[in-house]
Design a protein around this motif. Structure first.
Motif, PDB file in Angstrom:
ATOM      1  N   PRO A  21     -10.576  -0.825  -0.483  1.00 19.03           N
ATOM      2  CA  PRO A  21      -9.545   0.146  -0.105  1.00 19.03           C
ATOM      3  C   PRO A  21      -9.162   1.047  -1.288  1.00 19.03           C
ATOM      4  O   PRO A  21      -9.156   0.616  -2.439  1.00 19.03           O
ATOM      5  CB  PRO A  21      -8.378  -0.728   0.338  1.00 19.03           C
ATOM      6  CG  PRO A  21      -8.606  -2.049  -0.316  1.00 19.03           C
ATOM      7  CD  PRO A  21     -10.086  -2.208  -0.407  1.00 19.03           C
ATOM      8  N   THR A  22      -8.833   2.293  -0.983  1.00 14.40           N
ATOM      9  CA  THR A  22      -8.406   3.256  -2.014  1.00 14.40           C
ATOM     10  C   THR A  22      -6.917   3.532  -1.940  1.00 14.40           C
ATOM     11  O   THR A  22      -6.385   4.345  -2.697  1.00 14.40           O
ATOM     12  CB  THR A  22      -9.165   4.574  -1.843  1.00 14.40           C
ATOM     13  OG1 THR A  22      -8.914   5.088  -0.531  1.00 14.40           O
ATOM     14  CG2 THR A  22     -10.661   4.358  -2.039  1.00 14.40           C
ATOM     15  N   ASP A  23      -6.229   2.856  -1.026  1.00 17.42           N
ATOM     16  CA  ASP A  23      -4.792   3.057  -0.860  1.00 17.42           C
ATOM     17  C   ASP A  23      -4.207   1.770  -0.306  1.00 17.42           C
ATOM     18  O   ASP A  23      -4.936   0.834   0.044  1.00 17.42           O
ATOM     19  CB  ASP A  23      -4.538   4.222   0.093  1.00 17.42           C
ATOM     20  CG  ASP A  23      -3.132   4.820  -0.075  1.00 17.42           C
ATOM     21  OD1 ASP A  23      -2.322   4.194  -0.792  1.00 17.42           O
ATOM     22  OD2 ASP A  23      -2.884   5.874   0.520  1.00 17.42           O
TER      23      ASP A  23
ATOM     24  N   THR B 172      -5.265  -1.318   8.665  1.00 21.79           N
ATOM     25  CA  THR B 172      -6.411  -0.621   8.084  1.00 21.79           C
ATOM     26  C   THR B 172      -6.334  -0.756   6.569  1.00 21.79           C
ATOM     27  O   THR B 172      -5.248  -0.666   5.987  1.00 21.79           O
ATOM     28  CB  THR B 172      -6.399   0.863   8.483  1.00 21.79           C
ATOM     29  OG1 THR B 172      -6.366   0.960   9.905  1.00 21.79           O
ATOM     30  CG2 THR B 172      -7.640   1.573   7.963  1.00 21.79           C
ATOM     31  N   ASN B 173      -7.487  -0.946   5.923  1.00 15.94           N
ATOM     32  CA  ASN B 173      -7.561  -1.164   4.478  1.00 15.94           C
ATOM     33  C   ASN B 173      -6.911  -2.484   4.070  1.00 15.94           C
ATOM     34  O   ASN B 173      -6.428  -2.625   2.943  1.00 15.94           O
ATOM     35  CB  ASN B 173      -6.903  -0.017   3.688  1.00 15.94           C
ATOM     36  CG  ASN B 173      -7.696   1.259   3.767  1.00 15.94           C
ATOM     37  OD1 ASN B 173      -8.909   1.231   3.948  1.00 15.94           O
ATOM     38  ND2 ASN B 173      -7.012   2.398   3.654  1.00 15.94           N
TER      39      ASN B 173
ATOM     40  N   ASN C 180      -5.068  -4.723  -3.121  1.00 17.15           N
ATOM     41  CA  ASN C 180      -4.947  -4.558  -4.562  1.00 17.15           C
ATOM     42  C   ASN C 180      -4.256  -3.259  -4.968  1.00 17.15           C
ATOM     43  O   ASN C 180      -3.991  -3.025  -6.153  1.00 17.15           O
ATOM     44  CB  ASN C 180      -6.325  -4.647  -5.226  1.00 17.15           C
ATOM     45  CG  ASN C 180      -7.280  -3.590  -4.707  1.00 17.15           C
ATOM     46  OD1 ASN C 180      -7.087  -3.059  -3.625  1.00 17.15           O
ATOM     47  ND2 ASN C 180      -8.322  -3.303  -5.482  1.00 17.15           N
ATOM     48  N   HIS C 181      -3.952  -2.404  -3.986  1.00 15.69           N
ATOM     49  CA  HIS C 181      -3.235  -1.170  -4.291  1.00 15.69           C
ATOM     50  C   HIS C 181      -1.748  -1.274  -3.966  1.00 15.69           C
ATOM     51  O   HIS C 181      -0.990  -0.350  -4.259  1.00 15.69           O
ATOM     52  CB  HIS C 181      -3.841   0.008  -3.514  1.00 15.69           C
ATOM     53  CG  HIS C 181      -5.199   0.405  -4.014  1.00 15.69           C
ATOM     54  ND1 HIS C 181      -5.396   1.176  -5.139  1.00 15.69           N
ATOM     55  CD2 HIS C 181      -6.437   0.117  -3.541  1.00 15.69           C
ATOM     56  CE1 HIS C 181      -6.689   1.354  -5.343  1.00 15.69           C
ATOM     57  NE2 HIS C 181      -7.348   0.710  -4.378  1.00 15.69           N
ATOM     58  N   GLY C 182      -1.352  -2.340  -3.314  1.00 17.31           N
ATOM     59  CA  GLY C 182       0.055  -2.503  -2.989  1.00 17.31           C
ATOM     60  C   GLY C 182       0.243  -2.999  -1.576  1.00 17.31           C
ATOM     61  O   GLY C 182      -0.683  -3.524  -0.943  1.00 17.31           O
ATOM     62  N   THR C 183       1.485  -2.794  -1.069  1.00 19.59           N
ATOM     63  CA  THR C 183       1.857  -3.306   0.247  1.00 19.59           C
ATOM     64  C   THR C 183       2.161  -2.154   1.187  1.00 19.59           C
ATOM     65  O   THR C 183       2.873  -1.207   0.833  1.00 19.59           O
ATOM     66  CB  THR C 183       3.083  -4.224   0.150  1.00 19.59           C
ATOM     67  OG1 THR C 183       2.778  -5.321  -0.713  1.00 19.59           O
ATOM     68  CG2 THR C 183       3.495  -4.745   1.521  1.00 19.59           C
ATOM     69  N   GLY C 184       1.617  -2.250   2.400  1.00 19.06           N
ATOM     70  CA  GLY C 184       1.923  -1.289   3.445  1.00 19.06           C
ATOM     71  C   GLY C 184       2.762  -1.954   4.514  1.00 19.06           C
ATOM     72  O   GLY C 184       2.636  -3.159   4.762  1.00 19.06           O
ATOM     73  N   THR C 185       3.647  -1.185   5.156  1.00 23.12           N
ATOM     74  CA  THR C 185       4.532  -1.751   6.176  1.00 23.12           C
ATOM     75  C   THR C 185       4.500  -0.906   7.430  1.00 23.12           C
ATOM     76  O   THR C 185       4.117   0.269   7.420  1.00 23.12           O
ATOM     77  CB  THR C 185       5.980  -1.835   5.670  1.00 23.12           C
ATOM     78  OG1 THR C 185       6.443  -0.513   5.374  1.00 23.12           O
ATOM     79  CG2 THR C 185       6.074  -2.713   4.428  1.00 23.12           C
ATOM     80  N   GLY C 186       4.945  -1.534   8.529  1.00 21.20           N
ATOM     81  CA  GLY C 186       5.087  -0.846   9.796  1.00 21.20           C
ATOM     82  C   GLY C 186       6.235  -1.461  10.565  1.00 21.20           C
ATOM     83  O   GLY C 186       6.610  -2.619  10.329  1.00 21.20           O
TER      84      GLY C 186
END
Length: 628
Positions: A540-542, A567-568, A615-621
């Motif tokens: 992943p890039t993001d 995704t990612n 590895n780029h951080g945490t995403g939320t929804g």
């Protein structure tokens, strides 16, 4: 005038006759009657020959006939069942031997009397003769009266195969099919001795298939067929048949007339005999087939049965190409071990063998890559063993193996994409032969990707294209022309394969072609090799993109179905909460995770949140559901 000796015995019942009052019950009376006066029919009203008067007198004195002519003494006893009587007969000490055994031996379970291929229905087999190879002198002693005909093999009738034994088929005066057997014949077939002294023996039978047409008048047996056993090779006890009979006849060895059980005896002889009187004769007389003696021994092993079905002879197999060997194998008594299968091939009509595989389970088929040889005398052999006995079957005829010098290669390309996306991979064909159809399986890591579709392209344009996952880690692709078109010799892409990627970024899977089949214009199999491809899930890039959806249950509106698409992600389940309460979710593939949540009855709305980390951080929804 020729005379015939006749023996009579008094019954023990009834008053002593006046004329013979000096004789004790059971004693013998010998008399001589002119042969021409011997009554073979009920006596005429007038005039009454002296023989008839004597016979009628003796019958009135309550007597029973014991013997025929002094050469073959015997007795016909009580009826066993309609049309069958007990019989007591004696082999003559004079007469002509037609054939004597070539070897002297005692038959037993370990040394059975088998002529040709034994009947697979029979276990504990002591004797089998279907007479397909003639009347074996190793099994039978033939004896007959005077210079008349005797037992021989012929093709006039058979219950199995094409041959049987006929009572007058050989010797001087032998008859042809449909001919009438002669008067005054007595012919024996004797086999033995047999050792029935077997530990644990519980039963046994002496059988044959009988086709009988001979003279009979009510209860009077003028001509008859006899089957019986002896404990000394001379005196026989058994069953007598007369008239017309067709079917299997059986003598129970545990209940032989006069003898009782002969099981446990270490010397037992078995015999068939046909006898005719001096009057009416019929066509063929006695014919027998499928003669067999079987005994029941607890724990005795019955051999497996196996039959090769393909390749079974004829045709051509290309070298280096997989083909399927098929067979059937059964074990009638299921033991002592499960069936184990071995396969071999021969390039010299079975003179020598090379092993293909051993220790296979009994599946009925095996994928065999045809060896790289050229021969027109190839055969395959299948062997089945139950741990105690092994049987085999071989191709009925030769087949050919040919080497194809042309080179054909199927190659899979590579594809890279993010988890949850679909990538396409080219399938290429480098071929020197014209090709009509292609089939291959592709092995891959099912946790990384799955086949989503197949489209024919470029050199394969116009081909019918099909593809699907046939297992979690195996896909199958089929391409073929359903018209007269074909792929000419050349190289290049013939199809595009679509794979959906799943799992964590940075992982990959090899795409390995296997079980490849190329078909030529005439449907012939072509030699082919394969080249691997690869799928790569890009890192992943993001941060992960997290989407949350909640659906109400129509029947239970406060029960929510929660779906989260990541995704990612790394492939790990996201963290999900509803109203501050943790909601377990599980992957259903393609980055989608599902769970359920039941809202409290007093709640007017509920907020559902999800988060995923890479590895780029945490995403939320997040999403909110309201209740009326």
């Amino acid at each position: 005038m020729e005379s015939i000796a006749t023996k009579w015995r008094f019954n023990s019942s009834g008053p002593a006759p006046f004329l013979l009052s000096g004789l004790e019950p059971g004693s013998d009376l010998m008399t001589t009657i002119p042969f021409s006066m011997w009554p073979t029919r009920p006596c005429p009203t007038r005039p009454r020959p002296a023989a008839c008067l004597l016979l009628l007198g003796l019958l009135l004195l309550n007597t029973t006939v014991l013997a025929g002519d002094g050469t073959f003494p015997g007795r016909l006893g009580a009826e066993v069942r309609p049309g069958v009587r007990e019989g007591s007969l004696q082999v003559p000490d004079t007469g002509s031997p037609a054939a004597a055994p070539a070897t002297s031996r005692v038959f037993s379970l370990s040394n059975p009397a088998i002529a040709g291929q034994s009947d697979s229905r029979d276990g504990g087999l002591l004797l089998y003769d279907g007479f397909e190879t003639g009347l074996s002198s190793d099994l039978w002693t033939l004896q007959y009266q005077g210079s008349g005909p005797y037992w021989g093999d012929w093709t006039c009738w058979a219950s199995a195969g094409s041959r049987s034994a006929g009572c007058a088929a050989d010797g001087a005066g032998a008859i042809s099919c449909g001919g009438s057997y002669p008067n005054g014949m007595q012919a024996w077939m004797i086999s033995g001795p047999y050792d029935l002294n077997v530990t644990g023996i519980t039963g046994g039978t002496f059988q044959c298939d009988l086709n009988l047409v001979c003279e009979e008048a009510g209860s009077a047996y003028y001509d008859f067929f006899f089957m019986g056993v002896s404990l000394n090779g001379i005196n026989y006890q058994g069953h007598v048949y007369a008239g017309t009979h067709s079917g299997t006849v059986t003598l129970d060895l545990s209940n032989v007339p006069e003898f009782g059980s002969v099981l446990g005896q270490d010397q037992v002889w078995f015999a068939f005999m046909f006898q005719s009187d001096e009057t009416v004769t019929e066509s063929n007389g006695a014919q027998i087939d499928e003669a067999r003696i079987t005994v029941d021994v607890p724990g005795s092993n019955e051999a497996p049965q196996v039959a090769l079905t393909d390749p079974n002879g004829g045709g051509i197999l290309p070298a280096g190409v997989p083909t399927t060997i098929t067979y059937t194998a059964t074990d009638p008594d299921s033991g002592p071990q499960a069936l184990s299968i071995a396969l071999d091939y021969s390039t010299d009509s079975g003179a020598s063998w090379t092993n293909i595989t051993t220790g296979q389970s009994n599946t009925g088929s095996y994928s065999w890559t045809v060896p790289n040889v050229t021969t027109s005398t190839a055969r395959v052999r299948v062997r089945a063993t139950d741990g105690a006995a092994e049987v085999a079957d071989v191709s009925d005829a030769d087949f050919s193996i040919t080497q194809n010098s042309n080179a054909n290669t199927l190659s899979l390309g590579s594809g890279t994409g993010a988890s949850g996306t679909t990538v396409t991979v080219p399938l290429s064909l480098d071929n020197e032969d014209a090709v009509k159809g292609v089939q291959l399986d592709i092995t891959l890591d099912g946790a990384t990707a799955f086949l989503a579709g197949v489209t024919s392209s470029e050199r394969g344009a116009g081909m019918v294209a099909q593809g699907a996952m046939v297992d979690s880690d195996r896909a199958r692709v089929v391409l073929y022309h359903d018209t007269a078109a074909q792929i000419a010799a050349g190289s290049g892409e013939i199809a595009r394969l679509s794979f959906t990627l799943q799992g964590a970024g940075g992982i990959s899977s090899v795409l390995a072609p296997t079980d490849m089949v190329l078909s030529g214009p005439a449907g012939e199999a072509l030699a082919v090799t394969g080249s691997n491809g690869q799928l790569q899930i890009s890192a992943p890039t993001d941060v992960p993109l997290v989407q949350v959806v909640a659906l109400k249950n129509p029947g239970r509106t406060r029960t929510l179905q929660v779906m989260v698409h990541v995704t990612n992600g790394t492939g790990a389940p996201p963290t999900v909460t509803a109203g501050g309460i943790s909601v377990p979710v599980a992957s259903v593939g393609q980055g989608v995770f599902m769970g359920s949540y039941a809202a409290a009855a007093s709640a007017t709305n509920v907020s559902i949140s999800a988060s995923a980390t890479n590895n780029h951080g945490t995403g939320t929804g997040q999403t909110t559901v309201s209740f009326p």
